[in-house]
Motif scaffolding. Structure first.
Motif, PDB file in Angstrom:
ATOM      1  N   ARG A 103       0.827  -1.207   0.000  1.00 36.79           N
ATOM      2  CA  ARG A 103       0.000   0.000   0.000  1.00 36.79           C
ATOM      3  C   ARG A 103       0.862   1.258   0.000  1.00 36.79           C
ATOM      4  O   ARG A 103       0.554   2.233  -0.686  1.00 36.79           O
ATOM      5  CB  ARG A 103      -0.947  -0.017   1.202  1.00 36.79           C
ATOM      6  CG  ARG A 103      -2.047  -1.069   1.098  1.00 36.79           C
ATOM      7  CD  ARG A 103      -3.095  -0.863   2.172  1.00 36.79           C
ATOM      8  NE  ARG A 103      -2.566  -1.134   3.505  1.00 36.79           N
ATOM      9  CZ  ARG A 103      -2.606  -2.318   4.108  1.00 36.79           C
ATOM     10  NH1 ARG A 103      -3.163  -3.351   3.473  1.00 36.79           N
ATOM     11  NH2 ARG A 103      -2.125  -2.477   5.324  1.00 36.79           N
ATOM     12  N   ALA A 141       2.201   1.843  -3.462  1.00 36.83           N
ATOM     13  CA  ALA A 141       1.235   2.468  -4.364  1.00 36.83           C
ATOM     14  C   ALA A 141       1.200   3.978  -4.150  1.00 36.83           C
ATOM     15  O   ALA A 141       1.148   4.754  -5.118  1.00 36.83           O
ATOM     16  CB  ALA A 141      -0.155   1.872  -4.142  1.00 36.83           C
ATOM     17  N   SER A 142       1.261   4.410  -2.897  1.00 35.75           N
ATOM     18  CA  SER A 142       1.279   5.851  -2.605  1.00 35.75           C
ATOM     19  C   SER A 142       2.552   6.497  -3.122  1.00 35.75           C
ATOM     20  O   SER A 142       2.517   7.601  -3.693  1.00 35.75           O
ATOM     21  CB  SER A 142       1.149   6.077  -1.093  1.00 35.75           C
ATOM     22  OG  SER A 142      -0.066   5.544  -0.597  1.00 35.75           O
ATOM     23  N   HIS A 143       3.692   5.820  -2.929  1.00 31.16           N
ATOM     24  CA  HIS A 143       4.963   6.360  -3.407  1.00 31.16           C
ATOM     25  C   HIS A 143       4.962   6.480  -4.935  1.00 31.16           C
ATOM     26  O   HIS A 143       5.472   7.466  -5.490  1.00 31.16           O
ATOM     27  CB  HIS A 143       6.118   5.466  -2.957  1.00 31.16           C
ATOM     28  CG  HIS A 143       6.342   5.491  -1.487  1.00 31.16           C
ATOM     29  ND1 HIS A 143       7.063   4.518  -0.821  1.00 31.16           N
ATOM     30  CD2 HIS A 143       5.939   6.365  -0.534  1.00 31.16           C
ATOM     31  CE1 HIS A 143       7.096   4.801   0.471  1.00 31.16           C
ATOM     32  NE2 HIS A 143       6.416   5.919   0.667  1.00 31.16           N
ATOM     33  N   GLY A 160       2.325   6.904  -6.920  1.00 34.33           N
ATOM     34  CA  GLY A 160       1.472   8.018  -7.307  1.00 34.33           C
ATOM     35  C   GLY A 160       2.143   9.360  -7.088  1.00 34.33           C
ATOM     36  O   GLY A 160       2.074  10.251  -7.949  1.00 34.33           O
ATOM     37  N   ALA A 190      -2.231  11.406 -11.315  1.00 33.66           N
ATOM     38  CA  ALA A 190      -1.562  10.690 -10.234  1.00 33.66           C
ATOM     39  C   ALA A 190      -2.576  10.031  -9.301  1.00 33.66           C
ATOM     40  O   ALA A 190      -2.365   8.905  -8.820  1.00 33.66           O
ATOM     41  CB  ALA A 190      -0.650  11.632  -9.459  1.00 33.66           C
ATOM     42  N   LEU A 191      -3.687  10.706  -9.045  1.00 33.94           N
ATOM     43  CA  LEU A 191      -4.732  10.138  -8.199  1.00 33.94           C
ATOM     44  C   LEU A 191      -5.359   8.900  -8.844  1.00 33.94           C
ATOM     45  O   LEU A 191      -5.618   7.902  -8.169  1.00 33.94           O
ATOM     46  CB  LEU A 191      -5.806  11.184  -7.916  1.00 33.94           C
ATOM     47  CG  LEU A 191      -5.441  12.272  -6.910  1.00 33.94           C
ATOM     48  CD1 LEU A 191      -6.555  13.313  -6.821  1.00 33.94           C
ATOM     49  CD2 LEU A 191      -5.178  11.664  -5.528  1.00 33.94           C
ATOM     50  N   TRP A 249      -2.926   6.068  -8.485  1.00 32.93           N
ATOM     51  CA  TRP A 249      -2.931   5.551  -7.119  1.00 32.93           C
ATOM     52  C   TRP A 249      -4.168   4.680  -6.855  1.00 32.93           C
ATOM     53  O   TRP A 249      -4.055   3.581  -6.303  1.00 32.93           O
ATOM     54  CB  TRP A 249      -2.878   6.710  -6.131  1.00 32.93           C
ATOM     55  CG  TRP A 249      -2.998   6.280  -4.700  1.00 32.93           C
ATOM     56  CD1 TRP A 249      -2.042   5.666  -3.937  1.00 32.93           C
ATOM     57  CD2 TRP A 249      -4.145   6.413  -3.861  1.00 32.93           C
ATOM     58  NE1 TRP A 249      -2.526   5.418  -2.674  1.00 32.93           N
ATOM     59  CE2 TRP A 249      -3.809   5.866  -2.601  1.00 32.93           C
ATOM     60  CE3 TRP A 249      -5.412   6.956  -4.056  1.00 32.93           C
ATOM     61  CZ2 TRP A 249      -4.714   5.843  -1.542  1.00 32.93           C
ATOM     62  CZ3 TRP A 249      -6.316   6.932  -2.998  1.00 32.93           C
ATOM     63  CH2 TRP A 249      -5.963   6.388  -1.768  1.00 32.93           C
ATOM     64  N   ARG A 267      -4.210   0.670  -6.005  1.00 33.94           N
ATOM     65  CA  ARG A 267      -4.843   0.166  -4.783  1.00 33.94           C
ATOM     66  C   ARG A 267      -5.925  -0.859  -5.105  1.00 33.94           C
ATOM     67  O   ARG A 267      -6.042  -1.890  -4.424  1.00 33.94           O
ATOM     68  CB  ARG A 267      -5.426   1.327  -3.977  1.00 33.94           C
ATOM     69  CG  ARG A 267      -4.393   2.226  -3.318  1.00 33.94           C
ATOM     70  CD  ARG A 267      -3.549   1.454  -2.303  1.00 33.94           C
ATOM     71  NE  ARG A 267      -4.346   0.869  -1.252  1.00 33.94           N
ATOM     72  CZ  ARG A 267      -4.619   1.455  -0.083  1.00 33.94           C
ATOM     73  NH1 ARG A 267      -4.148   2.691   0.157  1.00 33.94           N
ATOM     74  NH2 ARG A 267      -5.337   0.849   0.823  1.00 33.94           N
TER      75      ARG A 267
END
Length: 206
Positions: free
Chosen positions: A37, A40-42, A44, A152-153, A156, A160
């Motif tokens: 998880r 995935a944030s990194h 994005g 980017a969103l 992400w 996810r």
């Protein structure tokens, strides 16, 4: 709003989150769930930083090399068309390929996944092209910046969802989405390129 949607679709088509999802899953295989998880944030954030940096600094880079905005819009439109044509063939663009791959999975989130597999030369060129195509009254490419955030969103969220439902990004979905987005990208590239040619030769109005 129309300009934002066009900029957003351009970046979304060339970054192609659905195609990127299986690559991401292959990189994070074997990692703990919480680490996946975070990865995935990194990813994005890295893609946003690359696209936003290109959008914000693109105009200054062009001025440094003495390249006119209209000439770059025309060249950028051609690059977008070429990427879209390759995607129409059902495969990610060769301009986004990179054989180099660091051994550490955490490093691979940034290189080669974030750049150049997602935000590669084609996406960077698109961000710069959009920033000079839709300059705001505040002399900052706000539309390109907002499109980078939205792209980017979406990346992400896709990553996810892929972690939750790893069967989401099937090969059939990949092929259909890649060809569809390739067609959209070709149309947008032609529009941007023709606008650049028109303004460069002073054949039309603003």
């Amino acid at each position: 709003m129309n300009e934002f949607l066009q900029a957003f679709v351009s970046l979304l088509a060339i970054t192609n989150p659905i195609v990127a999802a299986p690559l991401f899953l292959g990189i994070v295989v074997g990692m703990p769930a919480n680490a996946k998880r975070r990865a995935a944030s990194h990813a994005g954030f890295a893609v946003f930083a690359i696209l936003a940096g290109s959008a914000l600094g693109g105009r200054h880079i062009l001025e440094l090399f003495g390249i006119s905005l209209d000439a770059f819009r025309t060249a950028g439109g051609l690059v977008i068309i070429l990427v879209g044509l390759e995607m129409l063939r059902g495969s990610p663009s060769g301009i986004q390929q990179d054989e180099a791959s660091p051994e550490d999975p955490r490093d691979r989130i940034f290189v080669p996944f974030a750049m150049p597999l997602v935000a590669g030369p084609g996406a960077i060129t698109t961000a710069i092209t959009l920033s000079v195509t839709y300059p705001s009254r505040l002399y900052l490419p706000v539309i390109a910046l907002l499109a980078s955030i939205a792209c980017a969103l979406v990346l992400w969220l896709t990553l996810r969802l892929a972690l939750v439902r790893q069967r989401l990004a099937t090969p059939r979905v990949e092929r259909i989405f890649t060809r569809f987005m390739g067609l959209i990208l070709v149309a947008i590239g032609f529009q941007i390129g023709m606008l650049g040619i028109r303004d460069f030769f002073k054949l039309g109005g603003a």
